[in-house]
Design an enzyme around this catalytic site. Structure first.
Site, PDB file in Angstrom:
ATOM      1  N   ASP A  17       0.970  -1.246   0.156  1.00 27.96           N
ATOM      2  CA  ASP A  17      -0.039   0.035   0.021  1.00 27.96           C
ATOM      3  C   ASP A  17       0.970   1.251   0.206  1.00 27.96           C
ATOM      4  OD1 ASP A  17      -2.679   1.041   0.042  1.00 27.96           O
ATOM      5  OD2 ASP A  17      -2.406   1.622   1.973  1.00 27.96           O
ATOM      6  N   ASP A  21       1.893   6.568   5.377  1.00 23.05           N
ATOM      7  CA  ASP A  21       0.568   6.819   5.544  1.00 23.05           C
ATOM      8  C   ASP A  21       0.420   7.748   7.000  1.00 23.05           C
ATOM      9  OD1 ASP A  21       0.258   6.257   3.146  1.00 23.05           O
ATOM     10  OD2 ASP A  21      -1.395   4.842   3.733  1.00 23.05           O
ATOM     11  N   ARG A  60       1.494  10.505  -5.319  1.00 21.11           N
ATOM     12  CA  ARG A  60       1.168  10.703  -4.167  1.00 21.11           C
ATOM     13  C   ARG A  60       2.646  10.980  -3.475  1.00 21.11           C
ATOM     14  NH1 ARG A  60      -3.597   6.928  -1.923  1.00 21.11           N
ATOM     15  NH2 ARG A  60      -5.064   7.554  -3.359  1.00 21.11           N
TER      16      ARG A  60
END
Length: 448
Positions: free
Chosen positions: A270, A274, A326
């Site tokens: 992923d 984060d 990102r």
């Protein structure tokens, strides 16, 4: 004789002034240390036993205290730190300085291995107060195994990070640690891999959830995989059922005072890093990111408004080969992207939704050859009549190979003040400041 008396009077006055300033500085430092010790004492061990909703409510109240209300004071403190570092270099001690204020704070000391905890004094940006295990003992990891996530063996990394007391965690030798389940960290921990080659790879990776004061330095984190539906221990007194984890390299959830420095991150299922669910007071610095699609997500969802308090500094990182998007992707909060080197992206570098404030300063953006991917920025799933009011700015950035940044907003000073965490240096210095991004090749009795 009169001139000698005058000189003596001036000297005494100067001495008293210096003593006064030194006393004031010591008082400020003691006050900061006392505040952090009190926070450490107040860390609620019972938090592990609360429901998810109760834990979120508790962390919302706690984290709201950590937002920077006076970023000008922060900028002044950083400027003074850089100035003092420069003055020491003039004395010859910091002859290997690069202009990177974090590295210049500790790297040039040949006795760094005897003064490891000095690192905790070198943080910058919104996560600058992360002290990790500064006030704890050293814990030496001797065993790379992770056979039992519920009852970890002493000497393993898992056994170290779940302890209730502050710890400064180091490694006896090079090792590859393949985690069976998420490595759930407890508060006031430093993972310090300097002087060794430590990989967390081919299994679960690091979870920072409902905790505070974490420093992670010098790890190779890669090939992280989804895990879960298993029992995992998070403290000496608590273990519980974990549902499926996404496979992030570092997952920050409802936590504050976090500093992620000098790591390499790549090839995860992923995100690489984060930060979600009201996390704040975070610095992500000096890392090397490579070979990944969705690099960094900051903000849980467009509807999760608790992330409006989020403040993250992204500084001196190298965004390298094989990255797609990102870097970061932001929601709601305040993000200072400063003096990073962007050498690769396939879709875009910086994106966001839900009206984040993005302050891009002194970065180097090298666009890909694809003529349709030159834009640094992307407003995700939002019409122009909505995002045109968002405060996104580029200041002093170096745009190469056709790169361009699409600014927006009226430039509200209050908004950018909350997205300012340190003084940006010239983009011409980015190459030098980021040349050692990622884990350092440190050896004892040598400058690092």
């Amino acid at each position: 004789m009169g001139s000698e008396k005058k000189w003596l009077s001036v000297a005494l006055t100067s001495l008293l002034l210096l003593l006064s300033v030194a006393g004031a500085f010591a008082g400020m430092q003691n006050s900061k240390d006392s505040e952090m010790r009190n926070l450490q004492k107040e860390e609620p061990q019972s938090l592990q036993n609360l429901t998810m909703a109760a834990r979120l409510a508790h962390m919302e109240e706690t984290l709201s205290k950590h937002a920077v209300d006076d970023p000008e004071e922060v900028a002044f403190m950083v400027t003074e730190s850089i100035k003092n570092s420069t003055e020491r270099r003039k004395l010859g001690f910091f002859s290997c300085g690069t202009g990177n204020p974090i590295d210049d704070c500790w790297r040039c000391d040949p006795n760094w291995h005897k003064n490891r905890k000095r690192l905790a004094d070198c943080g910058i940006g919104f996560g600058r107060n992360a002290i990790g295990g500064r006030y704890g003992r050293f814990y030496v990891v001797t065993d790379p195994g992770d056979d039992d996530p519920v009852n970890p063996r002493p000497g393993t990394l898992r056994h170290a990070v779940i302890q209730d007391r502050p710890l400064w965690i180091v490694f006896k030798r090079d090792m590859v640690i393949t985690l069976k389940q998420e490595l759930i960290m407890n508060s006031f921990k430093t993972i310090d891999a300097r002087g060794t080659n430590v990989h967390i790879a081919n299994g679960a990776c690091i979870t920072i959830q409902f905790v505070t004061n974490i420093i992670i330095h010098g790890l190779h984190i890669h090939d992280c995989k989804p895990t879960g539906n298993a029992m995992v221990r998070s403290s000496p007194s608590h273990f519980g059922w974990r549902t499926m984890a996404d496979g992030d390299g570092v997952s920050i959830f409802g936590s504050s005072h976090i500093w992620i420095d000098h790591n390499s991150l790549s090839h995860c299922a992923d995100g690489l890093v984060d930060a979600v669910m009201g996390s704040t007071a975070i610095t992500i610095s000096n890392n090397h990111f490579a070979h990944h699609n969705e690099v960094m997500l900051l903000g849980h969802s467009d509807s999760y408004t608790r992330d409006k308090q989020m403040q993250v500094t992204i500084a001196y990182n190298h965004f390298g080969n094989g990255l797609i998007q990102r870097m970061p992707r932001c929601r709601h909060g305040y993000f200072h992207v400063v003096n990073n080197d962007y050498t690769h992206w396939e879709m875009y570098a910086i994106g966001g939704s839900a009206n984040p404030t993005i302050n891009s300063q002194g970065n180097r953006y090298l666009a890909p050859s694809n003529p349709f991917a030159k834009e640094v920025t992307k407003r995700v799933d939002t019409a122009q009549n909505q995002w045109k009011g968002w405060n996104w700015r580029s200041e002093g950035d170096l745009m190469l190979n056709g790169a361009y940044f699409t600014p927006s907003g009226a430039g509200a000073s209050a908004s950018y003040a909350r997205a300012s965490s340190l003084g940006a240096k010239s983009s011409s210095m980015v190459g030098m400041m980021t040349s050692n991004a990622g884990p350092l090749a440190c050896r004892k009795a040598r400058t690092c």
